[in-house]
Design an enzyme around this catalytic site. Structure first.
Site, PDB file in Angstrom:
ATOM      1  CG  ASN A  28      -0.292  -0.327   2.510  1.00  0.00           C
ATOM      2  OD1 ASN A  28       0.362  -1.353   2.638  1.00  0.00           O
ATOM      3  ND2 ASN A  28      -0.421   0.533   3.475  1.00  0.00           N
ATOM      4  CD  GLN A  51      -3.798  -0.136  -1.425  1.00  0.00           C
ATOM      5  OE1 GLN A  51      -4.193   0.435  -2.463  1.00  0.00           O
ATOM      6  NE2 GLN A  51      -4.083   0.344  -0.219  1.00  0.00           N
ATOM      7  CB  SER A  57     -10.768  -3.188   1.576  1.00  0.00           C
ATOM      8  OG  SER A  57     -11.426  -2.137   2.223  1.00  0.00           O
ATOM      9  N   GLY A  58     -13.753  -2.780   0.102  1.00  0.00           N
ATOM     10  CA  GLY A  58     -14.575  -1.966  -0.785  1.00  0.00           C
ATOM     11  C   GLY A  58     -14.075  -0.545  -0.986  1.00  0.00           C
ATOM     12  CB  THR A  93     -27.891  -8.503  10.286  1.00  0.00           C
ATOM     13  OG1 THR A  93     -28.557  -9.218  11.320  1.00  0.00           O
ATOM     14  CG2 THR A  93     -28.887  -8.098   9.216  1.00  0.00           C
ATOM     15  CB  CYS A 125      -3.733   2.112   8.697  1.00  0.00           C
ATOM     16  SG  CYS A 125      -4.825   1.918   7.312  1.00  0.00           S
TER      17      CYS A 125
END
Ligand code: PMP
Length: 383
Positions: A149, A177, A197-198, A234, A319
């Protein structure tokens, strides 16, 4: 604003937003409910799963929806350790993994799991001989990211998957990435587990997925009946619908011109600033990422000046920002603290235009020359 921080997160694509909106309003059913609202939500989850499967060359049943790649990494790594029930107690990873992996590995080490981190060379490339030597019949899992990344350097994950397989170990890759930036046909791959990851794909934050090879039954991170008992909770229907829409856009996500834009940015900077150097520039890289050392210039000060001028970049990874420590990735490449702290990451997306790159290059050069006139040891500004 010129946004060049797409490895931290991306803007939501208009098509993704449109796919999500109904679930903010009338389509609020629970996919596990038998009523019509629930069945509508269930159909949306099914359609998204199919779209992602088609885009990645996987079967729909091989996708587990997660809250993002941090969860995907945890599910894959703890799942693989649990899978061997103590028969194999070692995990091998690279020294430049994302903090969501490295911090989990530290925690597992406290619990008695043997962790081996394989170094990278000065170009950010994995030492394949050391990796090969590290994998043994004690190894439960090899976990190596596909593309870094911070530098964009691409690791040979298919080759690593084969090495793991030869020793009976599982192989996981953090492909956050890489998805949408490098081709993947999951059914032809030797990888056992892959997290994505979205929010790096123009879908929202808080949604992602784990590809899990058919027939591999790992103990789940969250117990519950959803996702075929593999991930309780959910379903985040709205975000899943967004991720499905983002998957259909993947083929067009990185137009062929993207690498030319990135290369143009690098050329402008390295030509005008003799002290500028591309970190990882001699290794294979994903097309959208550039990590540049501005020798003798304080990276935080440069970042701040760029932001004031409307150019958004980053220092290290989002991060782990907040601290004043140099990037663990650049340090692992043997860079001195000073050089690592003089390095900025620019990451482009399909929305980055040629005009933006021209303007960003001029802004970066102006700010860098201004700062180069000043003494290096200026007070560190916190952005
Ligand atoms: N791995 C890599 C390589 C990343 O870049 C990121 C996001 N910064 C993550 C994992 C974590 O993903 P998420 O934000 O979806 O938890």
């Amino acid at each position: 604003m010129i946004y060049l921080d797409n490895n931290a997160t991306t803007r939501i694509a208009p098509e993704v937003r449109a796919a999500m909106l109904p679930f903010l309003d009338e389509a609020y059913g629970n996919p596990s409910s038998q009523n019509a609202l629930g069945q509508h939500a269930k159909a949306a989850v099914l359609a998204a799963r199919q779209a992602i499967a088609t885009s990645l060359g996987a079967s729909p049943a091989e996708i587990i929806f997660t809250s993002g790649a941090t969860e995907g990494n945890h599910a894959a790594i703890t799942g693989a350790v649990g899978y061997f029930r103590g028969q194999r107690r070692q995990v091998v990873a690279s020294a430049v993994e994302h903090p969501s992996t490295l911090k989990l590995l530290q925690a597992l080490q406290q619990q008695g799991i043997e962790i081996t981190l394989v170094p990278v060379d000065e170009h950010g490339m994995l030492d394949m001989a050391m990796l090969d030597a590290a994998i043994s019949h004690e190894t439960a899992l090899v976990s190596v990211m596909w593309a870094n990344n911070e530098t964009g350097v691409v690791f040979p994950v298919e080759e690593i998957a084969q090495l793991a397989k030869q020793r009976g170990a599982l192989f996981h890759t953090d492909a956050v990435q890489a998805i949408g930036r490098l081709p993947l046909t999951w059914r032809h791959s030797a990888i056992d587990l892959l997290s994505f990851s979205g929010h790096k794909l123009h879908a929202p934050k808080g949604i992602g997925g784990l590809l899990l090879r058919k027939g591999l039954n790992l103990p789940p991170l969250f117990h519950g009946s959803q996702e075929r008992n593999r991930r309780g909770g959910t379903e985040n229907v709205m975000a899943i619908a967004g991720l499905g829409a983002a998957a259909t856009l993947l083929d067009s996500a990185h137009p062929p011109g993207l690498q030319q834009l990135r290369d143009r940015l690098e050329r402008h900077i390295t030509t005008a600033l003799p002290g500028a150097r591309i970190n990882g520039g001699l290794s294979p890289r994903i097309a959208n990422t550039s990590n540049i050392e501005f020798a003798g210039i304080n990276g935080e000060a440069l970042l701040l000046q760029l932001e004031r001028a409307g150019v958004i970049a980053s220092i290290g990874s989002a991060c782990q920002s907040g601290g004043n420590r140099p990037s663990h990735v650049l340090s692992a490449m043997g860079m001195a603290d000073e050089a690592a702290k003089s390095s900025l990451r620019f990451s482009l997306s399909r929305y980055t235009s040629a005009d933006e790159i021209e303007l960003a290059s001029a802004t970066i050069l102006a700010a860098a020359s201004r700062l180069a006139q000043q003494p290096v040891a200026q007070p560190v500004l916190s952005a």
